[in-house]
Scaffold this motif. Structure first.
Motif, PDB file in Angstrom:
ATOM      1  N   PRO A  84       0.804  -1.225   0.000  1.00 55.00           N
ATOM      2  CA  PRO A  84       0.000   0.000   0.000  1.00 55.00           C
ATOM      3  C   PRO A  84       0.835   1.272   0.000  1.00 55.00           C
ATOM      4  N   GLU A  85       2.084   1.200   0.461  1.00 52.25           N
ATOM      5  CA  GLU A  85       2.934   2.388   0.469  1.00 52.25           C
ATOM      6  C   GLU A  85       3.301   2.837  -0.947  1.00 52.25           C
ATOM      7  N   SER A  86       3.033   1.978  -1.943  1.00 50.91           N
ATOM      8  CA  SER A  86       3.342   2.338  -3.325  1.00 50.91           C
ATOM      9  C   SER A  86       2.338   3.314  -3.912  1.00 50.91           C
ATOM     10  N   ILE A  87       1.242   3.579  -3.190  1.00 50.43           N
ATOM     11  CA  ILE A  87       0.217   4.508  -3.665  1.00 50.43           C
ATOM     12  C   ILE A  87       0.173   5.702  -2.732  1.00 50.43           C
ATOM     13  N   GLU A  88       0.607   6.862  -3.232  1.00 47.34           N
ATOM     14  CA  GLU A  88       0.636   8.094  -2.447  1.00 47.34           C
ATOM     15  C   GLU A  88      -0.563   8.959  -2.834  1.00 47.34           C
ATOM     16  N   VAL A  89      -1.366   9.337  -1.853  1.00 45.59           N
ATOM     17  CA  VAL A  89      -2.527  10.191  -2.102  1.00 45.59           C
ATOM     18  C   VAL A  89      -2.064  11.640  -2.132  1.00 45.59           C
ATOM     19  N   LEU A  90      -2.186  12.272  -3.294  1.00 43.29           N
ATOM     20  CA  LEU A  90      -1.792  13.671  -3.451  1.00 43.29           C
ATOM     21  C   LEU A  90      -2.946  14.608  -3.123  1.00 43.29           C
ATOM     22  N   ARG A  91      -4.168  14.180  -3.459  1.00 45.29           N
ATOM     23  CA  ARG A  91      -5.373  14.956  -3.139  1.00 45.29           C
ATOM     24  C   ARG A  91      -6.469  13.962  -2.771  1.00 45.29           C
ATOM     25  N   PRO A  92      -6.952  14.004  -1.524  1.00 45.66           N
ATOM     26  CA  PRO A  92      -7.966  13.028  -1.118  1.00 45.66           C
ATOM     27  C   PRO A  92      -9.241  13.163  -1.923  1.00 45.66           C
ATOM     28  N   ALA A  93     -10.008  12.097  -1.960  1.00 44.16           N
ATOM     29  CA  ALA A  93     -11.330  12.139  -2.585  1.00 44.16           C
ATOM     30  C   ALA A  93     -12.243  13.030  -1.751  1.00 44.16           C
ATOM     31  N   PRO A  94     -13.214  13.707  -2.367  1.00 39.74           N
ATOM     32  CA  PRO A  94     -14.144  14.537  -1.603  1.00 39.74           C
ATOM     33  C   PRO A  94     -14.859  13.710  -0.542  1.00 39.74           C
ATOM     34  N   SER A  95     -15.097  14.304   0.620  1.00 43.82           N
ATOM     35  CA  SER A  95     -15.801  13.591   1.683  1.00 43.82           C
ATOM     36  C   SER A  95     -17.229  13.267   1.272  1.00 43.82           C
ATOM     37  N   ASP A  96     -17.810  14.101   0.411  1.00 38.97           N
ATOM     38  CA  ASP A  96     -19.153  13.852  -0.133  1.00 38.97           C
ATOM     39  C   ASP A  96     -18.994  13.329  -1.553  1.00 38.97           C
ATOM     40  N   PRO A  97     -19.266  12.036  -1.811  1.00 40.79           N
ATOM     41  CA  PRO A  97     -19.071  11.481  -3.162  1.00 40.79           C
ATOM     42  C   PRO A  97     -19.987  12.105  -4.209  1.00 40.79           C
ATOM     43  N   PHE A  98     -21.026  12.835  -3.771  1.00 39.59           N
ATOM     44  CA  PHE A  98     -21.951  13.460  -4.717  1.00 39.59           C
ATOM     45  C   PHE A  98     -21.618  14.936  -4.960  1.00 39.59           C
ATOM     46  N   ASP A  99     -20.505  15.393  -4.399  1.00 36.02           N
ATOM     47  CA  ASP A  99     -20.074  16.773  -4.622  1.00 36.02           C
ATOM     48  C   ASP A  99     -19.287  16.849  -5.926  1.00 36.02           C
ATOM     49  N   ILE A 100     -19.976  16.532  -7.018  1.00 40.06           N
ATOM     50  CA  ILE A 100     -19.399  16.513  -8.355  1.00 40.06           C
ATOM     51  C   ILE A 100     -20.447  17.025  -9.337  1.00 40.06           C
ATOM     52  N   PRO A 101     -20.056  17.428 -10.544  1.00 39.91           N
ATOM     53  CA  PRO A 101     -21.039  17.980 -11.501  1.00 39.91           C
ATOM     54  C   PRO A 101     -22.092  16.960 -11.915  1.00 39.91           C
ATOM     55  N   SER A 102     -23.267  17.471 -12.272  1.00 40.28           N
ATOM     56  CA  SER A 102     -24.345  16.610 -12.751  1.00 40.28           C
ATOM     57  C   SER A 102     -24.156  16.307 -14.227  1.00 40.28           C
ATOM     58  N   LEU A 103     -24.597  15.128 -14.627  1.00 43.68           N
ATOM     59  CA  LEU A 103     -24.517  14.702 -16.019  1.00 43.68           C
ATOM     60  C   LEU A 103     -25.696  15.201 -16.852  1.00 43.68           C
ATOM     61  N   GLU A 104     -26.702  15.753 -16.181  1.00 39.76           N
ATOM     62  CA  GLU A 104     -27.994  15.996 -16.818  1.00 39.76           C
ATOM     63  C   GLU A 104     -27.919  16.851 -18.078  1.00 39.76           C
ATOM     64  N   HIS A 105     -27.128  17.909 -18.056  1.00 41.84           N
ATOM     65  CA  HIS A 105     -27.132  18.840 -19.195  1.00 41.84           C
ATOM     66  C   HIS A 105     -25.880  18.703 -20.064  1.00 41.84           C
ATOM     67  N   GLU A 106     -25.145  17.605 -19.924  1.00 47.47           N
ATOM     68  CA  GLU A 106     -23.942  17.406 -20.733  1.00 47.47           C
ATOM     69  C   GLU A 106     -24.245  16.468 -21.891  1.00 47.47           C
ATOM     70  N   ASN A 107     -23.615  16.749 -23.018  1.00 46.05           N
ATOM     71  CA  ASN A 107     -23.834  15.946 -24.221  1.00 46.05           C
ATOM     72  C   ASN A 107     -22.505  15.750 -24.945  1.00 46.05           C
ATOM     73  N   PRO A 108     -21.639  14.863 -24.418  1.00 45.28           N
ATOM     74  CA  PRO A 108     -20.331  14.667 -25.049  1.00 45.28           C
ATOM     75  C   PRO A 108     -20.482  14.165 -26.481  1.00 45.28           C
ATOM     76  N   ALA A 109     -19.605  14.684 -27.349  1.00 46.91           N
ATOM     77  CA  ALA A 109     -19.728  14.385 -28.775  1.00 46.91           C
ATOM     78  C   ALA A 109     -18.879  13.203 -29.216  1.00 46.91           C
ATOM     79  N   SER A 110     -17.933  12.765 -28.388  1.00 46.93           N
ATOM     80  CA  SER A 110     -17.037  11.692 -28.807  1.00 46.93           C
ATOM     81  C   SER A 110     -16.598  10.876 -27.605  1.00 46.93           C
TER      82      SER A 110
END
Length: 294
Positions: A206-232
């Motif tokens: 496990p020491e081979s993986i260094e956390v540079l920036r922890p994951a957000p404490s709230d897993p839902f604190d991320i953008p919504s997919l609702e209005h995105e329309n990726p083209a590729s």
């Protein structure tokens, strides 16, 4: 006349490349005694270590249950002797019965490699460090002794295989959306049940993986997919983690569900290790968008 001792000596594999070939050919009973440099060492329970030479590298299993290999350090020059045979995990491996330290050696150099330069034959067998954001963590369904991490850096997705002795699986499962630096061995040959096409970065502690920036404490604190329309497909890979909210309108085999969001769009959701919803439930989910190219 050829003596019996000479015939016996010729039957012993001394080249790491020959050991690797014999392992992949399931040549059980073949003996080996080879010299190389220790690149990485696993936990006592798994008792695995990587030995490298100018000709290649190979994962060896310490049949002393790690008593000998745990006294080694990366850079040590050793002689590993034993026999190729099956083990309790159901695959053929190079199992060491004796390990002799020949020299302390020099710790292997760790090369920082950008994700864009990972697909390179020059890296095979080298100890490298690469950075990325963890998109997904999952146990290998073919070889459950390993946990796999899918990392993304600049739209490039690559995979890291972690030899897990069940002692730090929860630690790895908490990494999605964290930025990490991984130190491991780049190899085009995967040990274990899974046969590898291409390349993989493998870590053994496990020491081979260094956390540079922890994951957000709230897993839902991320953008919504609702209005995105990726083209590729490239646009999808660059999106990172997203959330979606909607009504469950269909379920399949407790693996997939269809949800309809507020915009009316229907999305397929694949669940992993979570309570599965029923039709008619409103759910909010978080994960990495994918495309099947259709």
């Amino acid at each position: 006349m050829i003596s019996f001792s000479l015939i016996l000596a010729a039957a012993v594999l001394t080249n790491i490349v020959d050991v690797t070939s014999a392992v992949f050919a399931n040549r059980s009973g073949k003996r080996f005694s080879t010299v190389g440099t220790v690149m990485a060492i696993g936990s006592p329970k798994n008792a695995l270590f990587i030995l490298s030479s100018p000709n290649g590298n190979q994962v060896f299993r310490d049949e002393t249950q790690g008593i000998r290999s745990q006294s080694l350090h990366p850079g040590n020059v050793i002689r590993a002797s034993g026999v190729i045979s099956g083990n309790e995990y159901g695959y053929t491996s190079a199992n060491c019965r004796t390990i002799d330290l020949l020299a302390d050696g020099v710790p292997p150099v760790t090369e920082d490699v950008p994700a864009a330069e990972l697909n390179s034959a020059r890296l095979d067998g080298r100890r490298i460090r690469v950075r990325g954001t963890v998109q997904e963590v999952f146990r290998d369904e073919i070889d459950p002794k390993y946990i796999c991490l899918a990392l993304n850096s600049g739209g490039i997705t690559f995979y890291v295989s972690c030899c897990d002795d069940m002692a730090y699986g929860k630690q790895l499962m908490a990494l999605p959306d964290a930025e990490v630096a991984v130190t491991g061995i780049y190899s085009t040959r995967k040990s274990g049940l899974r046969k590898l096409f291409g390349w993989m970065i493998t870590t053994y502690d496990p020491e081979s993986i260094e956390v540079l920036r922890p994951a957000p404490s709230d897993p839902f604190d991320i953008p919504s997919l609702e209005h995105e329309n990726p083209a590729s497909q490239s646009d999808v890979l660059r999106m990172g983690r997203r959330r979606a909210t909607g009504l469950v309108i269909a379920v399949r085999q407790n693996k997939d569900a269809l949800i309809r969001d507020a915009s009316g769009a229907v999305r397929t959701i694949r669940f992993r290790d979570s309570q599965f919803p029923s039709c008619g439930m409103m759910v909010e989910v978080a994960g990495c968008p994918e495309t099947d190219l259709y």
